[in-house]
Scaffold this motif. Structure first.
Motif, PDB file in Angstrom:
ATOM      1  N   ASP A 187     -10.112  -8.394  -1.836  1.00  0.00           N
ATOM      2  CA  ASP A 187     -11.288  -8.940  -1.163  1.00  0.00           C
ATOM      3  C   ASP A 187     -11.951 -10.078  -1.939  1.00  0.00           C
ATOM      4  OD1 ASP A 187     -10.885  -7.113   0.832  1.00  0.00           O
ATOM      5  OD2 ASP A 187     -12.314  -5.659   0.068  1.00  0.00           O
ATOM      6  N   SER A 188     -11.470 -10.336  -3.142  1.00  0.00           N
ATOM      7  CA  SER A 188     -12.091 -11.392  -3.940  1.00  0.00           C
ATOM      8  C   SER A 188     -11.819 -12.752  -3.313  1.00  0.00           C
ATOM      9  CB  SER A 188     -11.549 -11.367  -5.373  1.00  0.00           C
ATOM     10  OG  SER A 188     -10.213 -11.861  -5.409  1.00  0.00           O
ATOM     11  N   ASN A 189     -12.653 -13.708  -3.653  1.00  0.00           N
ATOM     12  CA  ASN A 189     -12.458 -15.072  -3.145  1.00  0.00           C
ATOM     13  C   ASN A 189     -11.839 -15.966  -4.201  1.00  0.00           C
ATOM     14  OD1 ASN A 189     -14.538 -15.239  -4.921  1.00  0.00           O
ATOM     15  ND2 ASN A 189     -15.998 -16.210  -3.525  1.00  0.00           N
ATOM     16  N   ILE A 190     -11.157 -15.346  -5.160  1.00  0.00           N
ATOM     17  CA  ILE A 190     -10.560 -16.106  -6.260  1.00  0.00           C
ATOM     18  C   ILE A 190      -9.041 -16.205  -6.090  1.00  0.00           C
ATOM     19  CG2 ILE A 190     -10.209 -16.180  -8.758  1.00  0.00           C
ATOM     20  CD1 ILE A 190     -12.833 -14.641  -9.048  1.00  0.00           C
ATOM     21  N   ILE A 191      -8.405 -15.073  -5.861  1.00  0.00           N
ATOM     22  CA  ILE A 191      -6.944 -15.029  -5.811  1.00  0.00           C
ATOM     23  C   ILE A 191      -6.485 -14.838  -4.373  1.00  0.00           C
ATOM     24  CG2 ILE A 191      -4.883 -13.806  -6.585  1.00  0.00           C
ATOM     25  CD1 ILE A 191      -6.384 -12.985  -9.064  1.00  0.00           C
ATOM     26  N   GLY A 192      -5.608 -15.712  -3.922  1.00  0.00           N
ATOM     27  CA  GLY A 192      -5.008 -15.555  -2.607  1.00  0.00           C
ATOM     28  C   GLY A 192      -3.855 -14.570  -2.679  1.00  0.00           C
ATOM     29  N   ILE A 193      -3.820 -13.644  -1.739  1.00  0.00           N
ATOM     30  CA  ILE A 193      -2.782 -12.604  -1.735  1.00  0.00           C
ATOM     31  C   ILE A 193      -2.111 -12.583  -0.368  1.00  0.00           C
ATOM     32  CG2 ILE A 193      -2.290 -10.143  -2.034  1.00  0.00           C
ATOM     33  CD1 ILE A 193      -4.734  -9.953  -3.795  1.00  0.00           C
ATOM     34  N   THR A 194      -0.765 -12.556  -0.389  1.00  0.00           N
ATOM     35  CA  THR A 194       0.000 -12.511   0.856  1.00  0.00           C
ATOM     36  C   THR A 194       1.074 -11.444   0.755  1.00  0.00           C
ATOM     37  OG1 THR A 194       1.599 -14.168   0.080  1.00  0.00           O
ATOM     38  CG2 THR A 194      -0.330 -14.976   1.288  1.00  0.00           C
ATOM     39  N   SER A 195       1.548 -11.013   1.920  1.00  0.00           N
ATOM     40  CA  SER A 195       2.671 -10.086   1.988  1.00  0.00           C
ATOM     41  C   SER A 195       3.710 -10.697   2.899  1.00  0.00           C
ATOM     42  CB  SER A 195       2.215  -8.725   2.528  1.00  0.00           C
ATOM     43  OG  SER A 195       3.334  -7.862   2.698  1.00  0.00           O
ATOM     44  N   ASN A 196       4.924 -10.887   2.360  1.00  0.00           N
ATOM     45  CA  ASN A 196       6.021 -11.475   3.119  1.00  0.00           C
ATOM     46  C   ASN A 196       7.142 -10.455   3.261  1.00  0.00           C
ATOM     47  OD1 ASN A 196       4.542 -13.632   1.512  1.00  0.00           O
ATOM     48  ND2 ASN A 196       5.637 -14.898   2.977  1.00  0.00           N
ATOM     49  N   GLU A 197       7.762 -10.426   4.441  1.00  0.00           N
ATOM     50  CA  GLU A 197       8.820  -9.447   4.694  1.00  0.00           C
ATOM     51  C   GLU A 197      10.036 -10.116   5.309  1.00  0.00           C
ATOM     52  OE1 GLU A 197       7.298  -6.369   7.175  1.00  0.00           O
ATOM     53  OE2 GLU A 197       6.091  -5.428   5.598  1.00  0.00           O
ATOM     54  N   GLY A 198      11.190  -9.467   5.100  1.00  0.00           N
ATOM     55  CA  GLY A 198      12.432  -9.884   5.741  1.00  0.00           C
ATOM     56  C   GLY A 198      13.099 -11.063   5.066  1.00  0.00           C
ATOM     57  N   GLU A 199      14.289 -11.383   5.564  1.00  0.00           N
ATOM     58  CA  GLU A 199      15.064 -12.477   4.985  1.00  0.00           C
ATOM     59  C   GLU A 199      14.368 -13.819   5.174  1.00  0.00           C
ATOM     60  OE1 GLU A 199      18.979 -12.388   6.551  1.00  0.00           O
ATOM     61  OE2 GLU A 199      19.493 -10.438   5.663  1.00  0.00           O
ATOM     62  N   GLU A 200      13.630 -13.981   6.282  1.00  0.00           N
ATOM     63  CA  GLU A 200      12.938 -15.248   6.523  1.00  0.00           C
ATOM     64  C   GLU A 200      11.584 -15.289   5.825  1.00  0.00           C
ATOM     65  OE1 GLU A 200      12.678 -15.934  10.677  1.00  0.00           O
ATOM     66  OE2 GLU A 200      14.855 -16.074  10.953  1.00  0.00           O
ATOM     67  N   GLU A 201      11.240 -14.197   5.124  1.00  0.00           N
ATOM     68  CA  GLU A 201       9.981 -14.118   4.376  1.00  0.00           C
ATOM     69  C   GLU A 201       8.780 -14.457   5.263  1.00  0.00           C
ATOM     70  OE1 GLU A 201      10.223 -15.857   0.338  1.00  0.00           O
ATOM     71  OE2 GLU A 201      12.241 -16.419   0.992  1.00  0.00           O
ATOM     72  N   VAL A 202       8.707 -13.735   6.381  1.00  0.00           N
ATOM     73  CA  VAL A 202       7.596 -13.933   7.317  1.00  0.00           C
ATOM     74  C   VAL A 202       6.324 -13.400   6.689  1.00  0.00           C
ATOM     75  CG1 VAL A 202       6.665 -13.342   9.586  1.00  0.00           C
ATOM     76  CG2 VAL A 202       9.111 -13.816   9.310  1.00  0.00           C
ATOM     77  N   LEU A 203       5.252 -14.179   6.789  1.00  0.00           N
ATOM     78  CA  LEU A 203       3.962 -13.779   6.240  1.00  0.00           C
ATOM     79  C   LEU A 203       3.311 -12.800   7.222  1.00  0.00           C
ATOM     80  CD1 LEU A 203       1.535 -16.136   4.456  1.00  0.00           C
ATOM     81  CD2 LEU A 203       0.650 -14.438   6.018  1.00  0.00           C
ATOM     82  N   VAL A 204       3.138 -11.536   6.803  1.00  0.00           N
ATOM     83  CA  VAL A 204       2.605 -10.496   7.685  1.00  0.00           C
ATOM     84  C   VAL A 204       1.174 -10.108   7.340  1.00  0.00           C
ATOM     85  CG1 VAL A 204       4.879  -9.567   8.206  1.00  0.00           C
ATOM     86  CG2 VAL A 204       3.622  -8.669   6.251  1.00  0.00           C
ATOM     87  N   GLU A 205       0.724 -10.421   6.124  1.00  0.00           N
ATOM     88  CA  GLU A 205      -0.654 -10.126   5.737  1.00  0.00           C
ATOM     89  C   GLU A 205      -1.147 -11.222   4.802  1.00  0.00           C
ATOM     90  OE1 GLU A 205      -2.090  -5.968   4.921  1.00  0.00           O
ATOM     91  OE2 GLU A 205       0.069  -5.584   4.858  1.00  0.00           O
ATOM     92  N   ALA A 241      -7.338   8.926 -10.073  1.00  0.00           N
ATOM     93  CA  ALA A 241      -6.805   7.690 -10.657  1.00  0.00           C
ATOM     94  C   ALA A 241      -6.309   6.752  -9.561  1.00  0.00           C
ATOM     95  CB  ALA A 241      -5.680   8.018 -11.637  1.00  0.00           C
ATOM     96  N   LEU A 242      -5.663   7.342  -8.547  1.00  0.00           N
ATOM     97  CA  LEU A 242      -5.183   6.538  -7.426  1.00  0.00           C
ATOM     98  C   LEU A 242      -6.349   5.919  -6.663  1.00  0.00           C
ATOM     99  CD1 LEU A 242      -2.856   5.566  -5.632  1.00  0.00           C
ATOM    100  CD2 LEU A 242      -3.028   7.729  -4.374  1.00  0.00           C
ATOM    101  N   ARG A 243      -7.413   6.706  -6.465  1.00  0.00           N
ATOM    102  CA  ARG A 243      -8.579   6.197  -5.761  1.00  0.00           C
ATOM    103  C   ARG A 243      -9.200   5.024  -6.516  1.00  0.00           C
ATOM    104  NH1 ARG A 243     -13.786   6.265  -6.077  1.00  0.00           N
ATOM    105  NH2 ARG A 243     -13.750   7.527  -7.978  1.00  0.00           N
ATOM    106  N   GLN A 244      -9.336   5.180  -7.835  1.00  0.00           N
ATOM    107  CA  GLN A 244      -9.906   4.100  -8.633  1.00  0.00           C
ATOM    108  C   GLN A 244      -9.005   2.873  -8.599  1.00  0.00           C
ATOM    109  OE1 GLN A 244     -10.685   5.620 -12.549  1.00  0.00           O
ATOM    110  NE2 GLN A 244     -12.227   7.085 -11.855  1.00  0.00           N
ATOM    111  N   SER A 245      -7.683   3.131  -8.661  1.00  0.00           N
ATOM    112  CA  SER A 245      -6.731   2.015  -8.602  1.00  0.00           C
ATOM    113  C   SER A 245      -6.832   1.296  -7.263  1.00  0.00           C
ATOM    114  CB  SER A 245      -5.311   2.535  -8.823  1.00  0.00           C
ATOM    115  OG  SER A 245      -4.366   1.500  -8.686  1.00  0.00           O
ATOM    116  N   GLN A 246      -6.949   2.071  -6.182  1.00  0.00           N
ATOM    117  CA  GLN A 246      -7.068   1.460  -4.862  1.00  0.00           C
ATOM    118  C   GLN A 246      -8.355   0.662  -4.743  1.00  0.00           C
ATOM    119  OE1 GLN A 246      -6.645   4.986  -2.451  1.00  0.00           O
ATOM    120  NE2 GLN A 246      -4.475   4.623  -2.083  1.00  0.00           N
ATOM    121  N   GLU A 247      -9.431   1.166  -5.366  1.00  0.00           N
ATOM    122  CA  GLU A 247     -10.688   0.415  -5.339  1.00  0.00           C
ATOM    123  C   GLU A 247     -10.547  -0.913  -6.076  1.00  0.00           C
ATOM    124  OE1 GLU A 247     -13.719   2.905  -6.928  1.00  0.00           O
ATOM    125  OE2 GLU A 247     -13.917   4.125  -5.104  1.00  0.00           O
TER     126      GLU A 247
END
Length: 586
Positions: A245-263, A232-238
């Motif tokens: 990897d889609s070209n529809i939704i932009g996805i970001t990861s922000n960390e810390g108090e300054e919300e630095v964009l890391v991914e 189930a985890l493998r399917q979820s990860q896929e």
């Protein structure tokens, strides 16, 4: 002696028992035997004396000084003369106390091992050096539904899944050849259901003092639930990877108090013009990629994330690398194990915004274009009515009256369209002056009562002059309650009354408009204040309207610092509650 009496013992025997020879000769030595061993020892000696055969027995002898017993191995054989007659018996007693203790420990260890093997939740097995199984615990037999004859040796392999058979056998042979611990996952058939479950098998060699393998000890642990979870985890990860990897939704990861964009995924980079180098440099953060005027909106969203782990989608703008603004629909979630990491989701909203702008521009243009000919038509109708009246022609009066009513209705629709376009453009104007809400409401109800004699409009909560006074735009406030009362009349065709309650406190003025009509379904109540939305239903669809009135009402109430809510029950009517603050902050 041939009759069994003791004739001689050596000094070591005396030292062991701490007794003199006189106490040990004849049958005296028997007093040092353990009571539990006396009868058995005597019986064996009598049998040997009678059969003239060598005898061997284990018994315990007591030290008379310490009263402690030790185990001995006694052996005796007959000595014969030339005629073959027994002349004496010669015997030895060998101290085997340590051997017996070792045997007892081994016995206890084996018993403990058996108890452990039968109580653990795994299958337990021991395997001979040649690879054949010599022991399986009861849990195996319960699962496989087999007998020891069917499972021991190599019989257990018949329960292996065909796809796992060769791999498992090869793995075990390699382990037995190299003496290395082995671990493997395979499927075993349930003897009752015929289905297969996954197991994790481990085995390790048990060696003697010389290092030779004397057996293998192994377990098989049921990991079927774990394998399902992993799948189930493998399917979820896929699915997550497909989303990332889609070209529809932009996805970001922000960390810390300054919300630095890391991914950031490629969709986000494509939308905004930033690069992976910009992300890796750790120079991008929320403040840099959002406009200052959007800061309160993001702060509210972050507060919602902190409280519930996610925030409702918001319409906002992202500052692109070239400085342009990109309209987006944004959402965010935070994970419990990483509360300072926020995953953001952005959908390009520019096409929808452009479409809305075109629609608003069209509505504004159409409203203005319609207003001029409508005004001309109304003037011509009035002039025609006056001219016919002067000529004494009355037959056309009803038709002209209906034309004027429809003209008024069309004028109202065009006015609402213009208000909607102004609201969207942020250009709906308001005046600020004292408004006596009580007087305003009574004036509106008197006017509507004449237009709609089919319903009785009831106003309750009359108060002293000044207690319902507030600052606002009297025309816009009148528009609010005219709309609410008109809707109450329109959506309660089978009722006779519409009620309006006016309450006041030191801080606020509250107006409730209550009808006894069709009501609004629960799932539609949050949408009725949206632009161009109308409650759906067989009876509602027969009532004219474009779904602009409540949208305009909600906007006017909001601009006056107030709130509007609805409470409704299908078939029993609706109550709209409007609350205004008595004093507003500048």
């Amino acid at each position: 002696r041939p009759d069994g009496r003791t004739d001689y013992v050596n000094q070591r025997f005396c030292d062991m028992t701490q007794a003199d020879f006189e106490h040990l000769q004849d049958y005296g030595w028997r007093q040092f035997l353990h009571p539990e061993d006396l009868e058995r020892t005597q019986a064996l000696r009598q049998c040997s004396l009678a059969t003239k055969e060598l005898y061997e027995v284990e018994y315990r002898l007591r030290n008379s000084q310490t009263d402690e017993y030790r185990w001995f191995l006694a052996r005796a054989y007959p000595v014969r003369d030339e005629a073959g007659q027994i002349t004496k018996w010669v015997g030895t007693c060998t101290d085997i106390e340590e051997q017996k203790q070792a045997e007892q420990k081994i016995k206890e260890s084996e018993e403990n091992w058996r108890v452990l093997a039968e109580t653990v939740p795994q299958f337990v097995l021991t395997v001979r050096p040649d690879g054949s199984v010599e022991y399986l615990n009861q849990r195996w037999y319960d699962y496989s539904g087999s007998s020891p004859e069917q499972s021991l040796g190599d019989g257990w392999r018949q329960f292996l899944h065909p796809d796992d058979y060769e791999r498992t056998v090869a793995h075990q042979r390699h382990a037995h050849a190299t003496g290395e611990l082995y671990e493997i996952e395979y499927r075993l058939k349930d003897g009752q259901t015929g289905t297969y479950r996954w197991f994790l098998a481990r085995a390790m060699p048990v060696r003697d003092e010389t290092g030779h393998i004397v057996r293998w000890f192994g377990t098989s642990t049921d990991i079927a639930d774990q394998k399902r979870t992993e799948e189930a985890l493998r399917q979820s990860q896929e699915r997550i990877r497909a989303l990332i990897d889609s070209n529809i939704i932009g996805i970001t990861s922000n960390e810390g108090e300054e919300e630095v964009l890391v991914e950031a995924n490629e969709a986000f980079l494509h939308m905004t013009g930033y690069t992976q180098e910009d992300v890796r440099s750790r120079t991008l953060n929320r403040i840099k990629i959002t406009s200052p005027e959007q800061a309160p909106l993001f702060q509210s969203a972050l507060q919602e994330v902190a409280e519930s782990g996610q925030h409702t989608p918001i319409e906002t703008e992202i500052v692109c690398k070239d400085g342009s603004r990109l309209p987006v629909l944004a959402g965010g979630v935070a994970f419990q194990d990483h509360p300072r990491q926020i995953i953001g989701f952005m959908l390009d909203n520019s096409a929808r915004k452009e479409l809305e702008q075109r629609k608003d521009a069209f509505i504004s243009m159409a409203s203005h274009e319609l207003k001029t000919p409508l005004t001309s038509l109304q003037l011509q109708t009035q002039l025609l009515a006056k001219q016919l009246a002067r000529q004494g022609i009355s037959d056309a009066a009803p038709a002209l009256s209906r034309m004027q009513v429809q003209g008024k209705r069309l004028e109202q629709l065009i006015g609402e369209l213009l208000d909607v376009s102004k609201i969207q453009a942020g250009r709906l104007e308001y005046t600020q002056e004292p408004v006596d809400l009580d007087a305003l409401l009574r004036e509106i109800t008197d006017t509507l009562q004449q237009i709609h004699p089919s319903h009785t409009l009831v106003v309750r909560g009359a108060v002293q002059t000044g207690q319902t006074s507030l600052m606002g735009d009297p025309d816009r406030l009148g528009q609010v309650f005219t709309n609410l009362l008109s809707n109450a009349i329109k959506y309660s065709p089978g009722a006779q009354t519409v009620e309006m309650d006016l309450d006041t406190s030191e801080d606020a003025v509250t107006v409730r408009v209550r009808d006894h009509g069709l009501g609004i379904p629960q799932e539609q109540r949050d949408k009725i204040f949206e632009r161009f939305y109308r409650a759906t239903g067989p009876r509602q669809r027969t009532i004219p309207g474009l779904g602009m009135g409540l949208y305009i009402v909600a906007e006017i109430v909001k601009q006056h610092g107030g709130t509007i809510t609805v409470d409704s029950e299908v078939g029993r009517g609706s109550t709209f509650t409007v609350t205004f603050p008595r004093k507003r902050e500048a």
